[in-house]
Design an enzyme around this catalytic site. Structure first.
Site, mmCIF file in Angstrom:
data_model
loop_
_atom_site.group_PDB
_atom_site.id
_atom_site.type_symbol
_atom_site.label_atom_id
_atom_site.label_comp_id
_atom_site.label_asym_id
_atom_site.label_seq_id
_atom_site.Cartn_x
_atom_site.Cartn_y
_atom_site.Cartn_z
ATOM 1 C CG ASP A 10 -1.793 1.286 1.246
ATOM 2 O OD1 ASP A 10 -2.159 1.563 0.193
ATOM 3 O OD2 ASP A 10 -2.050 1.854 2.522
ATOM 4 C CB SER A 11 0.280 4.802 -0.595
ATOM 5 O OG SER A 11 -1.133 4.631 0.210
ATOM 6 C CE1 TYR A 42 2.941 5.815 -3.198
ATOM 7 C CE2 TYR A 42 1.554 3.877 -4.118
ATOM 8 C CZ TYR A 42 2.664 4.726 -3.656
ATOM 9 O OH TYR A 42 4.098 3.786 -3.407
ATOM 10 N N GLY A 43 -3.050 9.348 -3.471
ATOM 11 C CA GLY A 43 -4.154 9.651 -3.766
ATOM 12 C C GLY A 43 -4.191 11.018 -4.557
ATOM 13 C CB CYS A 73 -2.930 0.988 -2.598
ATOM 14 S SG CYS A 73 -3.079 2.757 -2.902
ATOM 15 C CG ASN A 74 -9.471 1.295 -2.807
ATOM 16 O OD1 ASN A 74 -10.269 0.747 -3.174
ATOM 17 N ND2 ASN A 74 -9.067 1.165 -1.484
ATOM 18 C CB THR A 75 -4.512 5.390 -5.489
ATOM 19 O OG1 THR A 75 -5.271 6.059 -4.354
ATOM 20 C CG2 THR A 75 -4.178 6.482 -6.336
ATOM 21 C CD GLU A 152 -2.167 8.341 7.385
ATOM 22 O OE1 GLU A 152 -1.311 9.107 7.619
ATOM 23 O OE2 GLU A 152 -2.179 7.586 6.863
ATOM 24 C CB CYS A 184 -9.847 5.123 0.429
ATOM 25 S SG CYS A 184 -8.595 5.620 1.326
ATOM 26 C CB THR A 185 -6.441 0.734 2.268
ATOM 27 O OG1 THR A 185 -5.554 2.010 2.009
ATOM 28 C CG2 THR A 185 -6.466 -0.316 1.095
ATOM 29 C CG HIS A 186 -6.323 5.462 5.251
ATOM 30 N ND1 HIS A 186 -5.394 5.083 4.356
ATOM 31 C CD2 HIS A 186 -5.457 6.133 6.221
ATOM 32 C CE1 HIS A 186 -4.218 5.394 4.612
ATOM 33 N NE2 HIS A 186 -4.270 5.891 5.722
HETATM 34 N N1 DGL Z 1 -3.927 3.887 0.525
HETATM 35 C C1 DGL Z 1 -4.691 4.688 -0.489
HETATM 36 C C2 DGL Z 1 -5.780 4.131 -1.087
HETATM 37 O O1 DGL Z 1 -6.220 3.116 -0.563
HETATM 38 C C3 DGL Z 1 -4.976 6.061 0.269
HETATM 39 C C4 DGL Z 1 -3.883 6.816 0.754
HETATM 40 C C5 DGL Z 1 -3.119 7.431 -0.362
HETATM 41 O O2 DGL Z 1 -3.735 8.661 -0.789
HETATM 42 O O3 DGL Z 1 -2.204 7.170 -0.604
HETATM 43 O O4 DGL Z 1 -6.390 4.959 -2.185
#
Ligand code: DGL
Length: 261
Positions: A10-11, A42-43, A73-75, A152, A184-186
């Site tokens: 993930d990012s 990454y988003g 990571c969704n992005t 976070e 989004c993973t968060h």
């Molecule tokens: N992990 C990223 C996602 O799932 C979210 C955090 C980021 O912007 O990197 O898209």
């Protein structure tokens, strides 16, 4: 490691929600997680940079005996899945397809909301994945860039977070969606708060769907020791604090460098 390991990246820290779901479903698998904490988020980045970073993360994890890679990571899943599948000799599982499938099977009225980072929403990856399963569905998307920093910060049940969530999600209520994809993973960490504020939405957390996809893809169950290794590109107290919040226990975190490859 016998039989190979499942690599997960993930990012940053959010992908640990996916790691946890995989560990809960497949406790005997050996897992290696990489959080690219030096380059998060990454988003907000361009597709070109997201693809470059994703490939570098996959190469770093390839120094382990990988049998499968999970893009937690969704992005990255939205932008880099094809490039990763072209490069790696092992199956690559993203979070978008399993989440989209679950959303389609869960919605009763065919109206689905999707929330994610700006890059995920701009890619239309969820919309395309949902419509490819059922073209009659209506998909409404919204980027929610303020949610990752609030999560976070640990403000999971805070009145300020509640205000922000209300502002982002109220339009979905007017659109009468019955299903909301947490793209989004968060975001799974805000499930409790979103449920409280919008009890009419059926929340799709792709972490569990991803774990099930991984289980289906593994031809046989592992007799590995169930080890969990967590690597980051920048080790901070903040990562460890949030990681503990997600995993529900202390984890050992090791910093690694791309240069050493
Ligand atoms: N992990 C990223 C996602 O799932 C979210 C955090 C980021 O912007 O990197 O898209």
């Amino acid at each position: 490691m016998d039989g190979g390991v499942i690599g997960v990246f993930d990012s940053g820290v959010g992908g640990l929600t996916v790691l946890k779901a995989i560990r809960d479903l497949l406790p005997k698998e050996n897992l290696v997680y990489f959080g690219d904490t030096a380059r998060v988020p990454y988003g907000t980045k361009s597709p070109k940079t997201i693809v470059k970073y994703s490939l570098e993360n996959a190469r770093l994890l390839s120094s382990f005996n990988l049998k499968l890679l999970v893009v937690a990571c969704n992005t990255s899943s939205a932008h880099a899945l094809e490039a990763l599948r072209r490069e790696l000799p092992v199956p690559v599982v993203g979070v978008v397809e399993p989440g989209a499938k679950l959303a389609v099977s869960s919605s009763k009225n065919g109206k689905v909301g999707v929330i994610g980072t700006e890059a995920t929403v701009k890619s239309d990856a969820y919309k395309r994945a949902i419509l490819s399963i059922n073209p009659s569905y209506q998909v409404f998307q919204r980027a929610c860039p303020l949610l990752v920093p609030l999560i976070e910060e640990g403000w999971l049940n805070d009145p300020i977070t509640a205000q922000v969530v209300k502002r982002y999600l109220s339009p979905f209520k007017e659109l009468s969606i019955d299903t909301l994809v947490l793209g989004c993973t968060h975001y799974p960490l805000l499930k409790g708060l979103i449920k409280e504020l919008f009890p009419e939405f059926n929340l799709i957390d792709s972490a569990k769907a991803v774990a099930l996809t991984v289980k289906e893809l593994l031809s046989s169950s592992s007799d590995g020791g169930g080890s969990v290794k967590v690597l980051v590109s920048d080790k901070t107290e903040r990562f460890e604090r949030i990681a503990k919040m997600i995993m529900g226990r202390d984890i050992t975190v090791e910093e690694v460098s791309f240069d050493k490859e």
